[in-house]
Design an enzyme around this catalytic site. Structure first.
Site, PDB file in Angstrom:
ATOM      1  N   PHE A   1       0.802  -1.225   0.000  1.00 11.74           N
ATOM      2  CA  PHE A   1       0.000   0.000   0.000  1.00 11.74           C
ATOM      3  C   PHE A   1       0.836   1.278   0.000  1.00 11.74           C
ATOM      4  O   PHE A   1       0.427   2.295   0.576  1.00 11.74           O
ATOM      5  CB  PHE A   1      -0.958   0.010   1.199  1.00 11.74           C
ATOM      6  CG  PHE A   1      -1.613  -1.321   1.450  1.00 11.74           C
ATOM      7  CD1 PHE A   1      -2.275  -1.985   0.429  1.00 11.74           C
ATOM      8  CD2 PHE A   1      -1.557  -1.921   2.696  1.00 11.74           C
ATOM      9  CE1 PHE A   1      -2.877  -3.218   0.653  1.00 11.74           C
ATOM     10  CE2 PHE A   1      -2.146  -3.153   2.924  1.00 11.74           C
ATOM     11  CZ  PHE A   1      -2.805  -3.803   1.902  1.00 11.74           C
ATOM     12  N   CYS A   2       1.990   1.267  -0.663  1.00 10.34           N
ATOM     13  CA  CYS A   2       2.875   2.435  -0.696  1.00 10.34           C
ATOM     14  C   CYS A   2       3.167   2.943   0.715  1.00 10.34           C
ATOM     15  O   CYS A   2       3.293   4.149   0.944  1.00 10.34           O
ATOM     16  CB  CYS A   2       2.285   3.559  -1.551  1.00 10.34           C
ATOM     17  SG  CYS A   2       2.236   3.179  -3.307  1.00 10.34           S
ATOM     18  N   ALA A   3       3.266   2.004   1.640  1.00  9.56           N
ATOM     19  CA  ALA A   3       3.632   2.313   3.028  1.00  9.56           C
ATOM     20  C   ALA A   3       4.452   1.146   3.555  1.00  9.56           C
ATOM     21  O   ALA A   3       4.136   0.550   4.583  1.00  9.56           O
ATOM     22  CB  ALA A   3       2.391   2.539   3.878  1.00  9.56           C
TER      23      ALA A   3
END
Length: 463
Positions: free
Chosen positions: A385-387
């Protein structure tokens, strides 16, 4: 802009009806779209990936359709449509400022996205500025600060720990100079709300400024720049039910006015003249136009303004209450499946928006998400999740290569370092979350009805 033209712009581009107060899902595009199932037949698509991009509100689409015949070049022309479009563009700026409850001197700069907004602010940092950011941030907030000295703070496990961690870091900074804190309003992984007001107070007490990444907060809760006392706020239109690729950076003007334009070109320049030595002298705008070079995305900007109006008219109190009802449905349903582990920083009682990530014992997350789509017509997201740092912290895992599709796992995160995320909002019907909970239970208890394979790193039905 004349009063008559102002009125024409409003009349030409207004839809016939206001959005009613919310006692059910708001009308969104795609609500009647059907998709095929690998097991046969079709089903109405359940869009449960709002945290990536929310479906467009029908109101937004209607407003844009009404404006489209009047589209013209903004700030560039003397013609009627150009002037009308310019007026609409600046009205949209005022609408966004009202939506965010900005201070009178704040500027609203239109960008491409939250990522673009934070990169713009990063480019405007004063010399010697130090940046403080938690490892829990989305990459849009974690990565832009390449020209500053950055302190990455460990993931806190309570809101109070977040404030205390920031206070210690700011008190220990050396040298004591300009500083910026970047924090999310609501996590794009866990949905948990962060103590923004308290973090802002801590930042200001130590002579720092703070920027709020509201990409996941603004679509779900009211955001008041004044009440939260943040210096800037950034968000994206495509998460706020407004397509067409626009974003917002709103807040204090001084750092933005003192910085070189984010992009050099027409619109950002107020005056350009040749020098005797053959070069050019440029006088840049000091308004928001300084960082809006080029032909602006008028339709994208207008769609954001339309979404802001629609959410305010529907009433955030009603929207929040209904979303909490959906959150409870999902969390209660997942809690009844022992194999499911919901990811959280602050614990079960933490307030949150409609974003929930989880892992399932014995399942590769990509396989699980593929089965939800192919066998139930449910769209969720799987991955990091781009995290990446946050998900790895929540999974208690070190970076590892992802396993093959459907590979069994000894424990979540060991052979496939990813999770599954379900997210929803103002346009989500009860049936979609009920179908999702039922599908999770059936997949865990009965397994997938179809076989799957890995193709270019993604799990897809085998044909």
């Amino acid at each position: 802009m004349s009063a008559s033209l102002n009125a024409a712009a409003t009349a030409a581009c207004a839809t016939a009806a206001e959005v009613p107060a919310c006692d059910g899902p708001l009308p969104v595009l795609g609500r009647d779209v059907t998709v095929p199932l690998v097991t046969g037949g079709e089903v109405t698509y359940a869009a449960l990936d709002y945290a990536a991009s929310a479906p467009a509100l029908q109101r937004v689409w209607d407003d844009v359709a009404a404006y489209a015949p009047y589209y013209g070049s903004v700030h560039r022309g003397a013609g009627y449509l150009s002037q009308l479009s310019t007026d609409l563009f600046e009205q949209s700026r005022a609408t966004v400022a009202e939506f965010l409850d900005c201070r009178p001197a704040d500027q609203v700069v239109f960008t491409r996205s939250t990522t673009d907004s934070l990169n713009l602010l990063a480019a405007a940092l004063p010399a010697g500025c130090q940046v403080f950011v938690f490892e829990t941030e989305h990459h849009a907030s974690l990565l832009p600060w390449t020209n500053a000295r950055v302190t990455y703070l460990n993931a806190p496990r309570t809101p109070g720990e977040a404030v205390a961690t920031l206070e210690r870091a700011l008190a220990d900074r050396d040298p004591y100079g300009p500083a910026l804190v970047c924090v999310t309003g609501a996590s794009n992984v866990t949905g948990e709300l962060w103590p923004v007001k308290e973090l802002a107070a801590a930042a200001h007490a130590h002579g720092a400024r703070i920027v709020l990444d509201a990409a996941q907060l603004a679509p779900h809760h009211p955001v008041s720049v004044r009440e939260l006392d943040v210096d800037w706020v950034a968000f994206s239109g495509h998460k706020l039910y407004a397509p067409f690729g626009s974003g917002v950076l709103a807040g204090r003007a001084d750092w933005l006015q003192e910085a070189e334009p984010y992009l050099a070109g027409g619109g950002a320049s107020r005056k350009v003249a040749r020098r005797e030595d053959g070069g050019v002298d440029v006088e840049w705008h000091t308004t928001a136009a300084r960082h809006e070079a080029g032909s602006p995305n008028v339709i994208g900007v207008y769609s954001i303004a339309s979404a802001c109006r629609a959410l305010r008219e529907a009433g955030f109190e009603n929207l929040v209450a209904r979303e909490e009802h959906l959150i409870a449905k999902v969390r209660e349903g997942l809690a009844e499946v022992p194999a499911v582990r919901v990811l959280s920083l602050f614990g079960d009682d933490a307030p949150r928006v409609g974003v929930i990530s989880f892992v399932v014992d014995g399942w590769n997350s990509s396989h699980f998400a593929a089965a939800l789509s192919a066998e139930y017509g449910i769209g969720v997201r799987d991955g990091l999740f781009c995290a990446h740092p946050l998900v790895r912290t929540l999974l208690g895992s070190e970076p590892q290569a992802q396993g093959e599709c459907g590979a069994p796992e000894a424990a979540p995160g060991e052979r496939s370092l990813n999770a599954i995320r379900v997210s929803f909002g103002a346009g989500t019907p009860d049936e979609h979350v009920e179908r999702f909970v039922r599908a999770v239970r059936e997949l865990v208890e009965d397994g997938a009805k179809w076989s799957y394979r890995t193709e270019e790193g993604r799990c897809v039905p085998a044909v």
